[in-house]
Design a protein around this motif. Structure first.
Motif, PDB file in Angstrom:
ATOM      1  N   LEU A   9       0.749  -1.305   0.005  1.00 43.11           N
ATOM      2  CA  LEU A   9      -0.170   0.057  -0.031  1.00 43.11           C
ATOM      3  C   LEU A   9       0.901   1.333   0.030  1.00 43.11           C
ATOM      4  CD1 LEU A   9      -2.732  -1.183   2.585  1.00 43.11           C
ATOM      5  CD2 LEU A   9      -3.064  -0.765  -0.072  1.00 43.11           C
ATOM      6  N   ARG A  10       1.981   1.238   0.845  1.00 38.56           N
ATOM      7  CA  ARG A  10       3.043   2.336   0.830  1.00 38.56           C
ATOM      8  C   ARG A  10       3.613   2.729  -0.573  1.00 38.56           C
ATOM      9  NH1 ARG A  10       6.452   0.835   5.482  1.00 38.56           N
ATOM     10  NH2 ARG A  10       8.010   2.078   4.232  1.00 38.56           N
ATOM     11  N   LEU A  11       3.903   1.522  -1.356  1.00 37.45           N
ATOM     12  CA  LEU A  11       4.575   1.618  -2.453  1.00 37.45           C
ATOM     13  C   LEU A  11       3.376   2.212  -3.506  1.00 37.45           C
ATOM     14  CD1 LEU A  11       7.288   1.340  -4.028  1.00 37.45           C
ATOM     15  CD2 LEU A  11       6.538  -1.231  -4.481  1.00 37.45           C
ATOM     16  N   MET A  12       2.283   1.750  -3.440  1.00 40.55           N
ATOM     17  CA  MET A  12       1.250   2.050  -4.435  1.00 40.55           C
ATOM     18  C   MET A  12       1.044   3.606  -4.246  1.00 40.55           C
ATOM     19  SD  MET A  12      -1.507  -0.991  -4.399  1.00 40.55           S
ATOM     20  CE  MET A  12      -2.715   0.327  -4.978  1.00 40.55           C
ATOM     21  N   ALA A  13       1.090   4.109  -2.992  1.00 44.90           N
ATOM     22  CA  ALA A  13       0.911   5.589  -2.768  1.00 44.90           C
ATOM     23  C   ALA A  13       2.073   6.385  -3.040  1.00 44.90           C
ATOM     24  CB  ALA A  13       0.719   5.661  -1.251  1.00 44.90           C
ATOM     25  N   LEU A  14       3.361   5.816  -2.802  1.00 50.77           N
ATOM     26  CA  LEU A  14       4.500   6.401  -3.368  1.00 50.77           C
ATOM     27  C   LEU A  14       4.366   6.582  -5.007  1.00 50.77           C
ATOM     28  CD1 LEU A  14       7.061   4.735  -1.195  1.00 50.77           C
ATOM     29  CD2 LEU A  14       6.377   7.423  -1.194  1.00 50.77           C
ATOM     30  N   LYS A  15       4.018   5.450  -5.768  1.00 53.75           N
ATOM     31  CA  LYS A  15       4.138   5.482  -7.100  1.00 53.75           C
ATOM     32  C   LYS A  15       3.089   6.769  -7.632  1.00 53.75           C
ATOM     33  CE  LYS A  15       5.916   0.874  -8.222  1.00 53.75           C
ATOM     34  NZ  LYS A  15       5.538  -0.539  -8.615  1.00 53.75           N
ATOM     35  N   GLN A  16       1.878   6.466  -6.968  1.00 52.45           N
ATOM     36  CA  GLN A  16       0.828   7.579  -7.459  1.00 52.45           C
ATOM     37  C   GLN A  16       1.104   8.803  -7.291  1.00 52.45           C
ATOM     38  OE1 GLN A  16      -3.001   6.495  -6.057  1.00 52.45           O
ATOM     39  NE2 GLN A  16      -3.943   8.320  -7.134  1.00 52.45           N
ATOM     40  N   TYR A  17       1.969   9.097  -6.253  1.00 51.17           N
ATOM     41  CA  TYR A  17       2.638  10.695  -5.906  1.00 51.17           C
ATOM     42  C   TYR A  17       3.551  10.862  -7.150  1.00 51.17           C
ATOM     43  CZ  TYR A  17       4.567  14.622  -3.756  1.00 51.17           C
ATOM     44  OH  TYR A  17       4.866  16.005  -3.554  1.00 51.17           O
ATOM     45  N   GLY A  18       4.313   9.821  -7.210  1.00 52.71           N
ATOM     46  CA  GLY A  18       5.557  10.017  -8.248  1.00 52.71           C
ATOM     47  C   GLY A  18       6.827   9.522  -7.480  1.00 52.71           C
ATOM     48  N   LEU A  19       7.437   8.611  -7.603  1.00 42.66           N
ATOM     49  CA  LEU A  19       8.631   8.129  -7.098  1.00 42.66           C
ATOM     50  C   LEU A  19       9.782   9.319  -7.031  1.00 42.66           C
ATOM     51  CD1 LEU A  19       9.071   4.435  -8.320  1.00 42.66           C
ATOM     52  CD2 LEU A  19       8.207   5.262  -6.175  1.00 42.66           C
ATOM     53  N   ILE A  20       9.967   9.920  -7.989  1.00 35.69           N
ATOM     54  CA  ILE A  20      10.948  11.020  -7.827  1.00 35.69           C
ATOM     55  C   ILE A  20      10.554  11.950  -6.986  1.00 35.69           C
ATOM     56  CG2 ILE A  20      12.269  12.705  -9.298  1.00 35.69           C
ATOM     57  CD1 ILE A  20      12.309  10.595 -11.593  1.00 35.69           C
ATOM     58  N   GLU A  21       9.286  12.507  -7.155  1.00 37.93           N
ATOM     59  CA  GLU A  21       8.460  13.429  -6.270  1.00 37.93           C
ATOM     60  C   GLU A  21       8.746  12.991  -4.915  1.00 37.93           C
ATOM     61  OE1 GLU A  21       7.230  12.508  -9.189  1.00 37.93           O
ATOM     62  OE2 GLU A  21       7.240  14.168 -10.507  1.00 37.93           O
ATOM     63  N   SER A  22       8.266  11.973  -4.603  1.00 38.94           N
ATOM     64  CA  SER A  22       8.590  11.179  -3.239  1.00 38.94           C
ATOM     65  C   SER A  22       9.931  11.322  -2.723  1.00 38.94           C
ATOM     66  CB  SER A  22       8.006   9.964  -3.311  1.00 38.94           C
ATOM     67  OG  SER A  22       6.585   9.577  -3.714  1.00 38.94           O
ATOM     68  N   ILE A  23      10.950  10.967  -3.474  1.00 43.58           N
ATOM     69  CA  ILE A  23      12.043  10.713  -2.945  1.00 43.58           C
ATOM     70  C   ILE A  23      12.653  12.256  -2.607  1.00 43.58           C
ATOM     71  CG2 ILE A  23      14.658  10.657  -3.862  1.00 43.58           C
ATOM     72  CD1 ILE A  23      13.445   8.124  -5.428  1.00 43.58           C
ATOM     73  N   LYS A  24      12.385  13.221  -3.429  1.00 40.92           N
ATOM     74  CA  LYS A  24      12.593  14.641  -2.998  1.00 40.92           C
ATOM     75  C   LYS A  24      11.893  15.152  -2.069  1.00 40.92           C
ATOM     76  CE  LYS A  24      14.265  15.632  -7.944  1.00 40.92           C
ATOM     77  NZ  LYS A  24      14.244  16.246  -8.984  1.00 40.92           N
ATOM     78  N   THR A  25      11.037  14.746  -1.601  1.00 39.68           N
ATOM     79  CA  THR A  25      10.002  15.278  -0.319  1.00 39.68           C
ATOM     80  C   THR A  25      11.092  15.444   0.897  1.00 39.68           C
ATOM     81  OG1 THR A  25       8.123  14.265  -1.333  1.00 39.68           O
ATOM     82  CG2 THR A  25       8.059  15.223   1.119  1.00 39.68           C
ATOM     83  N   PRO A  26      11.282  16.398   1.404  1.00 41.14           N
ATOM     84  CA  PRO A  26      12.164  16.691   2.727  1.00 41.14           C
ATOM     85  C   PRO A  26      11.648  15.728   3.786  1.00 41.14           C
ATOM     86  CG  PRO A  26      11.076  18.633   2.117  1.00 41.14           C
ATOM     87  CD  PRO A  26      10.535  17.766   1.093  1.00 41.14           C
TER      88      PRO A  26
END
Length: 113
Positions: A9-26
């Motif tokens: 579920l967490r991975l699905m949410a991260l993918k929906q937000y965008g993995l690169i955008e998720s990684i760049k989130t502080p």
């Protein structure tokens, strides 16, 4: 079993937000970054996630070094417990530390034992 579902579920949410955008989130967690690394084959995403994990690890090490030094000269049970907690956290992060951080961690561990 629920841990696997939670991760999915967490991975699905991260993918929906965008993995690169998720990684760049502080405020992305180490757990989320690790989850991304385990579940991607994209080299760019792997590199970004690895760099962010190293950055978070370095921040945590520096915070624990600061905490240890803050309580180094203080006496009492609370200061002792803070030093022990900080030392234990540094020991846990040693493997992922860079060379300079490893030297600092070893200095504290060797003086503490």
């Amino acid at each position: 079993m629920s841990s696997i579902l939670d991760d999915q579920l967490r991975l699905m949410a991260l993918k929906q937000y965008g993995l690169i955008e998720s990684i760049k989130t502080p405020d992305i967690s180490e757990a989320d970054l690790t989850l991304i690394l385990k579940n991607t084959e994209n080299e760019t995403i792997e590199q970004l996630a690895t760099e962010q994990l190293q950055h978070l690890n370095s921040q945590a090490i520096q915070n624990n070094l600061n905490l240890y030094h803050k309580f180094y000269d203080l006496k009492g049970m609370a200061a002792y417990r803070a030093r022990i907690k900080s030392t234990n956290e540094l020991k846990n992060r040693y493997e992922k530390a860079n060379t300079d951080e490893k030297v600092k961690i070893l200095g504290i561990i060797n003086n503490d034992d």
